[in-house]
Design a protein around this motif. Structure first.
Motif, short mmCIF file in Angstrom:
data_model
loop_
_atom_site.label_atom_id
_atom_site.label_comp_id
_atom_site.label_asym_id
_atom_site.label_seq_id
_atom_site.Cartn_x
_atom_site.Cartn_y
_atom_site.Cartn_z
N LEU A 1 0.83 -1.21 0.00
CA LEU A 1 0.00 0.00 0.00
C LEU A 1 0.86 1.26 0.00
N LYS B 1 0.02 3.80 -4.68
CA LYS B 1 -0.98 4.79 -4.26
C LYS B 1 -2.34 4.57 -4.89
N THR B 2 -2.42 3.79 -5.97
CA THR B 2 -3.71 3.51 -6.60
C THR B 2 -4.37 2.26 -6.02
N GLU C 1 -6.25 0.21 -2.98
CA GLU C 1 -7.06 0.36 -1.77
C GLU C 1 -7.51 -1.02 -1.32
N VAL D 1 -10.24 -3.45 0.12
CA VAL D 1 -11.69 -3.50 -0.03
C VAL D 1 -12.25 -4.52 0.96
N LYS E 1 -10.08 -4.74 7.19
CA LYS E 1 -10.47 -5.30 5.90
C LYS E 1 -9.59 -6.48 5.48
N PHE F 1 -7.85 -6.15 -2.82
CA PHE F 1 -7.49 -4.81 -3.27
C PHE F 1 -8.31 -4.43 -4.49
N LYS G 1 -8.10 -1.27 -7.70
CA LYS G 1 -7.29 -0.19 -8.28
C LYS G 1 -8.17 1.02 -8.50
N VAL G 2 -7.75 2.15 -7.96
CA VAL G 2 -8.51 3.39 -8.08
C VAL G 2 -7.70 4.42 -8.86
#
Length: 106
Positions: free
Chosen positions: A56, A60-61, A63, A65, A82, A101, A103-104
């Motif tokens: 993480l 940085k993209t 997250e 879940v 989580k 995870f 990807k954002v």
């Protein structure tokens, strides 16, 4: 430090590097909005939560879940929210760790 202990420490460090590289490479191939599950059959914090934290930090993209179905699984929450741990007493398995995870866009 005895030779056997030194060797065990070196192998553990190498395994952690390999796990982090596998996770990073799989995530690199993921499309935005996609999901990736990181799971080990280890109970060690080094191979689980420490790898997740390092990943993480470097991605940085990424997250974590929530895994909604985990609420019905015979497991406990991991040290990181989580994430989930299956220990031999709770789940009657040899032990597992699971994190999901996505990807954002940042």
């Amino acid at each position: 430090m005895p030779t056997r202990e030194r060797l065990r420490l070196q192998v553990t460090k190498l395994l952690i590097v390999i796990l982090l590289n596998l996770l990073t490479n799989g995530f690199r191939l993921l499309k935005v909005g996609g999901s990736l599950v990181y799971s080990t059959c280890s109970l060690t914090i080094a191979q689980n939560e420490d790898v997740v934290e390092q990943f993480l930090k470097e991605n940085k993209t990424a997250e974590l879940v929530e895994i909604d179905a985990a609420r019905n699984w015979p497991c406990k929450g991991g040290r990181i929210p989580k994430t989930w741990r299956f220990d031999p007493l709770t789940s009657q398995t040899s032990g597992l760790f699971v994190a999901r995870f996505t990807k954002v866009v940042i």
